[in-house]
Scaffold this motif. Structure first.
Motif, PDB file in Angstrom:
ATOM      1  N   TYR A 338       0.837  -1.200   0.000  1.00  0.00           N
ATOM      2  CA  TYR A 338       0.000   0.000   0.000  1.00  0.00           C
ATOM      3  C   TYR A 338       0.876   1.256   0.000  1.00  0.00           C
ATOM      4  O   TYR A 338       0.606   2.225  -0.714  1.00  0.00           O
ATOM      5  CB  TYR A 338      -0.921   0.006   1.218  1.00  0.00           C
ATOM      6  N   GLN A 339       1.914   1.242   0.813  1.00  0.00           N
ATOM      7  CA  GLN A 339       2.801   2.414   0.909  1.00  0.00           C
ATOM      8  C   GLN A 339       3.481   2.701  -0.433  1.00  0.00           C
ATOM      9  O   GLN A 339       3.686   3.863  -0.809  1.00  0.00           O
ATOM     10  CB  GLN A 339       3.854   2.177   1.987  1.00  0.00           C
ATOM     11  N   LYS A 340       3.757   1.636  -1.176  1.00  0.00           N
ATOM     12  CA  LYS A 340       4.405   1.791  -2.478  1.00  0.00           C
ATOM     13  C   LYS A 340       3.510   2.533  -3.456  1.00  0.00           C
ATOM     14  O   LYS A 340       3.997   3.342  -4.267  1.00  0.00           O
ATOM     15  CB  LYS A 340       4.777   0.410  -3.009  1.00  0.00           C
ATOM     16  N   HIS A 341       2.204   2.279  -3.389  1.00  0.00           N
ATOM     17  CA  HIS A 341       1.287   2.825  -4.390  1.00  0.00           C
ATOM     18  C   HIS A 341       0.568   4.094  -3.931  1.00  0.00           C
ATOM     19  O   HIS A 341       0.081   4.857  -4.779  1.00  0.00           O
ATOM     20  CB  HIS A 341       0.248   1.768  -4.773  1.00  0.00           C
ATOM     21  N   ARG A 361      -7.964   4.159  21.029  1.00  0.00           N
ATOM     22  CA  ARG A 361      -8.426   5.544  21.159  1.00  0.00           C
ATOM     23  C   ARG A 361      -9.679   5.761  20.322  1.00  0.00           C
ATOM     24  O   ARG A 361     -10.468   6.662  20.598  1.00  0.00           O
ATOM     25  CB  ARG A 361      -7.323   6.516  20.717  1.00  0.00           C
ATOM     26  N   GLN A 362      -9.848   4.920  19.278  1.00  0.00           N
ATOM     27  CA  GLN A 362     -11.059   4.947  18.460  1.00  0.00           C
ATOM     28  C   GLN A 362     -11.642   3.542  18.393  1.00  0.00           C
ATOM     29  O   GLN A 362     -10.911   2.545  18.517  1.00  0.00           O
ATOM     30  CB  GLN A 362     -10.757   5.431  17.032  1.00  0.00           C
ATOM     31  N   HIS A 363     -12.950   3.497  18.207  1.00  0.00           N
ATOM     32  CA  HIS A 363     -13.621   2.195  18.137  1.00  0.00           C
ATOM     33  C   HIS A 363     -14.706   2.246  17.058  1.00  0.00           C
ATOM     34  O   HIS A 363     -15.874   1.933  17.312  1.00  0.00           O
ATOM     35  CB  HIS A 363     -14.233   1.871  19.500  1.00  0.00           C
ATOM     36  N   PRO A 364     -14.365   2.623  15.807  1.00  0.00           N
ATOM     37  CA  PRO A 364     -15.400   2.768  14.767  1.00  0.00           C
ATOM     38  C   PRO A 364     -15.903   1.408  14.298  1.00  0.00           C
ATOM     39  O   PRO A 364     -15.170   0.411  14.335  1.00  0.00           O
ATOM     40  CB  PRO A 364     -14.657   3.489  13.642  1.00  0.00           C
ATOM     41  N   GLU A 365     -17.152   1.380  13.858  1.00  0.00           N
ATOM     42  CA  GLU A 365     -17.719   0.153  13.303  1.00  0.00           C
ATOM     43  C   GLU A 365     -17.492   0.072  11.795  1.00  0.00           C
ATOM     44  O   GLU A 365     -17.415  -1.026  11.246  1.00  0.00           O
ATOM     45  CB  GLU A 365     -19.218   0.072  13.593  1.00  0.00           C
ATOM     46  N   SER A 366     -17.390   1.218  11.153  1.00  0.00           N
ATOM     47  CA  SER A 366     -17.178   1.234   9.709  1.00  0.00           C
ATOM     48  C   SER A 366     -16.526   2.549   9.319  1.00  0.00           C
ATOM     49  O   SER A 366     -16.439   3.486  10.126  1.00  0.00           O
ATOM     50  CB  SER A 366     -18.506   1.057   8.961  1.00  0.00           C
ATOM     51  N   PHE A 367     -16.072   2.621   8.077  1.00  0.00           N
ATOM     52  CA  PHE A 367     -15.452   3.857   7.588  1.00  0.00           C
ATOM     53  C   PHE A 367     -15.547   3.905   6.074  1.00  0.00           C
ATOM     54  O   PHE A 367     -15.715   2.875   5.411  1.00  0.00           O
ATOM     55  CB  PHE A 367     -13.984   3.937   8.024  1.00  0.00           C
ATOM     56  N   VAL A 368     -15.472   5.108   5.536  1.00  0.00           N
ATOM     57  CA  VAL A 368     -15.393   5.337   4.092  1.00  0.00           C
ATOM     58  C   VAL A 368     -14.324   6.399   3.873  1.00  0.00           C
ATOM     59  O   VAL A 368     -14.336   7.437   4.543  1.00  0.00           O
ATOM     60  CB  VAL A 368     -16.733   5.822   3.506  1.00  0.00           C
ATOM     61  N   THR A 369     -13.418   6.126   2.972  1.00  0.00           N
ATOM     62  CA  THR A 369     -12.341   7.082   2.727  1.00  0.00           C
ATOM     63  C   THR A 369     -11.970   7.094   1.250  1.00  0.00           C
ATOM     64  O   THR A 369     -12.249   6.139   0.519  1.00  0.00           O
ATOM     65  CB  THR A 369     -11.095   6.727   3.577  1.00  0.00           C
ATOM     66  N   GLU A 370     -11.359   8.198   0.820  1.00  0.00           N
ATOM     67  CA  GLU A 370     -10.877   8.332  -0.552  1.00  0.00           C
ATOM     68  C   GLU A 370      -9.379   8.623  -0.525  1.00  0.00           C
ATOM     69  O   GLU A 370      -8.888   9.321   0.370  1.00  0.00           O
ATOM     70  CB  GLU A 370     -11.597   9.468  -1.281  1.00  0.00           C
ATOM     71  N   TYR A 371      -8.699   8.078  -1.514  1.00  0.00           N
ATOM     72  CA  TYR A 371      -7.271   8.356  -1.614  1.00  0.00           C
ATOM     73  C   TYR A 371      -6.825   8.140  -3.056  1.00  0.00           C
ATOM     74  O   TYR A 371      -7.560   7.567  -3.875  1.00  0.00           O
ATOM     75  CB  TYR A 371      -6.465   7.473  -0.662  1.00  0.00           C
ATOM     76  N   GLU A 372      -5.628   8.614  -3.349  1.00  0.00           N
ATOM     77  CA  GLU A 372      -5.056   8.455  -4.684  1.00  0.00           C
ATOM     78  C   GLU A 372      -3.974   7.388  -4.653  1.00  0.00           C
ATOM     79  O   GLU A 372      -3.259   7.239  -3.661  1.00  0.00           O
ATOM     80  CB  GLU A 372      -4.439   9.766  -5.165  1.00  0.00           C
ATOM     81  N   ILE A 373      -3.885   6.622  -5.740  1.00  0.00           N
ATOM     82  CA  ILE A 373      -2.793   5.662  -5.873  1.00  0.00           C
ATOM     83  C   ILE A 373      -2.148   5.842  -7.244  1.00  0.00           C
ATOM     84  O   ILE A 373      -2.754   6.392  -8.160  1.00  0.00           O
ATOM     85  CB  ILE A 373      -3.274   4.205  -5.729  1.00  0.00           C
ATOM     86  N   ARG A 374      -0.924   5.393  -7.319  1.00  0.00           N
ATOM     87  CA  ARG A 374      -0.251   5.291  -8.615  1.00  0.00           C
ATOM     88  C   ARG A 374      -0.178   3.803  -8.930  1.00  0.00           C
ATOM     89  O   ARG A 374       0.531   3.052  -8.250  1.00  0.00           O
ATOM     90  CB  ARG A 374       1.141   5.908  -8.573  1.00  0.00           C
ATOM     91  N   ALA A 375      -0.960   3.353  -9.930  1.00  0.00           N
ATOM     92  CA  ALA A 375      -1.014   1.938 -10.270  1.00  0.00           C
ATOM     93  C   ALA A 375       0.332   1.468 -10.808  1.00  0.00           C
ATOM     94  O   ALA A 375       1.237   2.272 -11.092  1.00  0.00           O
ATOM     95  CB  ALA A 375      -2.116   1.679 -11.291  1.00  0.00           C
ATOM     96  N   ASN A 376       0.472   0.169 -10.972  1.00  0.00           N
ATOM     97  CA  ASN A 376       1.736  -0.413 -11.410  1.00  0.00           C
ATOM     98  C   ASN A 376       2.155   0.074 -12.786  1.00  0.00           C
ATOM     99  O   ASN A 376       3.343   0.107 -13.108  1.00  0.00           O
ATOM    100  CB  ASN A 376       1.612  -1.943 -11.414  1.00  0.00           C
ATOM    101  N   ASP A 377       1.169   0.482 -13.625  1.00  0.00           N
ATOM    102  CA  ASP A 377       1.504   0.996 -14.955  1.00  0.00           C
ATOM    103  C   ASP A 377       1.686   2.510 -14.962  1.00  0.00           C
ATOM    104  O   ASP A 377       1.800   3.125 -16.027  1.00  0.00           O
ATOM    105  CB  ASP A 377       0.413   0.598 -15.958  1.00  0.00           C
ATOM    106  N   GLY A 378       1.680   3.139 -13.761  1.00  0.00           N
ATOM    107  CA  GLY A 378       1.895   4.575 -13.661  1.00  0.00           C
ATOM    108  C   GLY A 378       0.636   5.411 -13.692  1.00  0.00           C
ATOM    109  O   GLY A 378       0.693   6.640 -13.511  1.00  0.00           O
ATOM    110  N   THR A 379      -0.519   4.790 -13.906  1.00  0.00           N
ATOM    111  CA  THR A 379      -1.781   5.522 -13.966  1.00  0.00           C
ATOM    112  C   THR A 379      -2.173   6.032 -12.581  1.00  0.00           C
ATOM    113  O   THR A 379      -2.084   5.303 -11.589  1.00  0.00           O
ATOM    114  CB  THR A 379      -2.903   4.612 -14.496  1.00  0.00           C
TER     115      THR A 379
END
Length: 664
Positions: A338-341, A361-379
């Motif tokens: 994950y750290q690589k991408h 310190r937190q005890h969530p039941e669920s979460f939704v998040t957005e993030y960017e990745i650089r795929a293996n082909d650079g996309t």
């Protein structure tokens, strides 16, 4: 023991015939005998003799026997009495040296009972050749019976287990080509073992008739010359006697002698049709899921908090730019991947989120998040991830499952849509401002036209003549129509531009205000108004007043010429089903308010057109107006997130229905 007694009954008979039944030698010998020995009188059917084993085995004393009137039938189990009576009759028909036996239960002095096998023979005969006395030996066979019953119960249990688990066992004696089946195998093939076992000849050929043609080469009966010393595990298809196709699994073991000659094969066959169908269904579901993941660009994942192990579906590999067919086994899915991408900022945020969960310190039941990745082909991709967290009884995080999807195109489309909405809002605002300014500015020349008309009338009335006066009247009427049109346009523009706050509005109060304003018109037209109690809702007070005013004015205007108007206002709260029918927010409370009249009505095909601006169904001379009133009603209801629609029939009145939420 039974064989021993059979051998001894005739010598024992000789013993009784050569000694008095009360002789001491007979007592000593019979007491050593491991059974109850007794003699019955053939005529009286009473005991003439019984040895002491009746005390050792059954617990009765000789005094007890005397209380039975020397009748051993007194201790026969009640359920066996009738059968014992029938069996005793058979002893009277015995010839010399013949014997007969039967089984029955005898009751112990303690109240329990034991099984006995009783064998007897005629001891002495009367002058007429009848049985004068009969010698009996009763042997305790309780253990034998119980052992037999136990084996019977085990056999029944085994048969029930076979039927429940749908399997059968078998043995193939190869030299004799003889096959033995358990009940379960008969049932797999559709036969009733109770009725048909003895009517069927079980051979390899008979079984092969039930094997599907394509699978016959797999079956052991067709591989006699190739069987070796090891176990077989085969899957193939059969059809039962009714033509039903079944999947079976056959496990077998081969036995050979020292000369390596094939002796026998033992095995089991289990019906795995349901399991095979389940596997096929699972395979189809897996294929469908993989197709969905590929088509919809998403993947599922799981992380075990205790071991740190990650699981990715094929869709996750595709999201990150890897081919699951060729690269799945080459890639270690872990935090480092994950750290690589991921970009550094998003990775650190996810790391902090996990640290808070691990440290509790937190005890969530669920979460939704957005993030960017650089795929293996650079996309560069935007990813949306949603997950559900699981904890043990102590509140410690144990695992998380979730889905991730590629929302790159969605965000691009959303961004483009937002720009278009901004442009549209800007354009609408400019149009509204233009309409407001244009409508306002157009009133100025109209005022001048009106002023000059008045001056012409005052100064040149006598010179205009009848035609001139008619022209001025028509000009004045046109100016007045134009003014009304401009006023309604201004009103429509103000409605669209309204930014007034929503307040708690009592619609009963609004209705009273409108009735007061229309009091003169109501009196002139002899209008009757009937209304239910109306609710309190969140609304803009001035717009609610305008809405009610327009609807009541509309009903009064389009009245029949020879009928007094009757306007009925009905109100009810919508049920959940009604809200679903209109696709309304089920969590809110909704009210349906109907304005019904007995006016001229309209053609049903115009039920949508009448809410459009400047739309008229009648001429201005017949029913004056601008054609904007109902359009303003729709605009007001839209601003309150409600619905408005109309129903009507020509010359049969109309109903205008508004659906309004209680809360905005």
């Amino acid at each position: 023991m039974e064989q021993l007694i059979n051998q001894e009954i005739n010598p024992l008979k000789l013993l009784f015939q050569s000694n008095s039944v009360h002789g001491g030698l007979t007592d000593k010998i019979t007491d050593f005998f491991p059974a109850i020995v007794y003699v019955y009188d053939g005529d009286t059917r009473k005991l003439k003799y019984i040895n002491n084993k009746v005390t050792d085995i059954l617990g009765y004393s000789m005094n007890d026997i005397s209380t039975w009137d020397n009748d051993l039938m007194s201790i026969v189990h009640k359920d066996d009495l009738e059968n014992v009576k029938k069996e005793l009759q058979k002893f009277y028909a015995l010839k010399d040296n013949e014997s007969h036996s039967y089984n029955s239960r005898l009751t112990l002095k303690t109240g329990s009972w034991k099984y006995f096998r009783t064998m007897g023979t005629v001891l002495n005969r009367d002058p007429g050749g009848g049985a004068a006395s009969i010698l009996f030996i009763a042997q305790d066979i309780t253990e034998e019976i119980e052992t037999g019953n136990q084996f019977k119960r085990i056999d029944e249990l085994f048969n029930d287990t076979q039927e429940l688990l749908k399997f059968g066992v078998w043995e193939w004696c190869v030299p004799e080509n003889r096959i033995t089946w358990s009940n379960g195998l008969y049932k797999i093939l559709g036969y009733d073992p109770k009725l048909e076992k003895d009517t069927l000849t079980i051979t390899p050929g008979f079984y092969l008739q039930h094997v599907m043609d394509a699978d016959r080469d797999k079956v052991l009966y067709n591989r006699k010359d190739h069987l070796i010393h090891h176990e077989y595990d085969l899957y193939y298809k059969i059809h039962d006697r009714n033509g039903r196709v079944k999947d079976v699994r056959e496990k077998a073991k081969v036995f050979r002698n020292d000369k390596d000659e094939l002796l026998r094969v033992i095995g089991s066959t289990i019906d795995v049709t349901e399991q095979s169908q389940l596997y096929r269904d699972l395979a189809a579901y897996k294929a469908m899921k993989q197709e969905n993941e590929e088509y919809l660009a998403y993947g599922t994942w799981e992380v075990d908090a205790r071991t740190g192990a990650y699981f990715w579906s094929d869709g996750m590999y595709r999201l990150f730019g890897y081919d699951p067919e060729t690269e799945k086994n080459k890639i270690v899915v872990n935090e480092a991947l994950y750290q690589k991408h991921m970009d550094e900022e998003h990775f650190e945020k996810s790391r902090e989120f996990l640290d808070d969960i691990i440290s509790r310190r937190q005890h969530p039941e669920s979460f939704v998040t957005e993030y960017e990745i650089r795929a293996n082909d650079g996309t560069i991709k935007k990813i949306e991830t949603s997950g559900k967290l699981f904890y043990d009884d102590t509140g410690k995080w144990i695992k998380t499952i979730g889905t991730s999807r590629d929302i790159t195109r969605l965000r691009l489309y959303q961004s483009s849509l937002e720009e278009k909405i901004k442009d549209l809002d800007r354009s609408n605002k400019e149009l509204e401002e233009f309409a407001y300014v244009a409508s306002h500015d157009m009133n100025e020349p109209l005022r001048k036209v009106t002023t000059f008309i008045e001056r012409l009338e005052n100064k040149y009335r006598s010179e205009l003549g009848d035609d001139g006066k008619l022209y001025l009247t028509r000009i004045s009427a046109s100016v007045e129509n134009m003014r009304r049109l401009i006023d309604t346009l201004l009103e429509f523009s103000r409605t669209a531009r309204s930014n007034q706050p929503f307040l708690q509005v009592d619609l009963n109060g609004i209705l009273k205000e409108v009735q007061t304003d229309l009091e003169l018109k109501i009196e002139e037209t002899a209008t009757t108004l009937q209304a239910d109690s109306l609710p309190v809702i969140e609304a803009i007070p001035s717009q609610m007043k305008q809405l009610f005013d327009n609807l009541l004015n509309n009903s009064i205007k389009f009245r029949k010429s020879n009928v007094h108007p009757v306007i009925t206002i009905r109100c009810l709260r919508l049920s959940r089903r009604q809200k679903e029918q209109h696709h309304l927010d089920a969590a809110n409370t909704w009210y349906k308010i109907d304005f019904s009249d007995n006016g001229i009505g309209f053609e049903p095909e115009y039920n949508q057109r009448i809410f459009q601006i400047f739309q008229r169904l009648h001429g201005k001379t017949e029913y004056p107006g601008s054609g904007i009133g109902l359009a303003i009603c729709k605009k007001i209801v839209d601003q309150h997130k409600g619905l408005i629609y109309a129903t009507g029939e020509p010359d049969n009145g109309a109903t205008f229905t508004i659906l309004m939420p209680e809360h905005q």
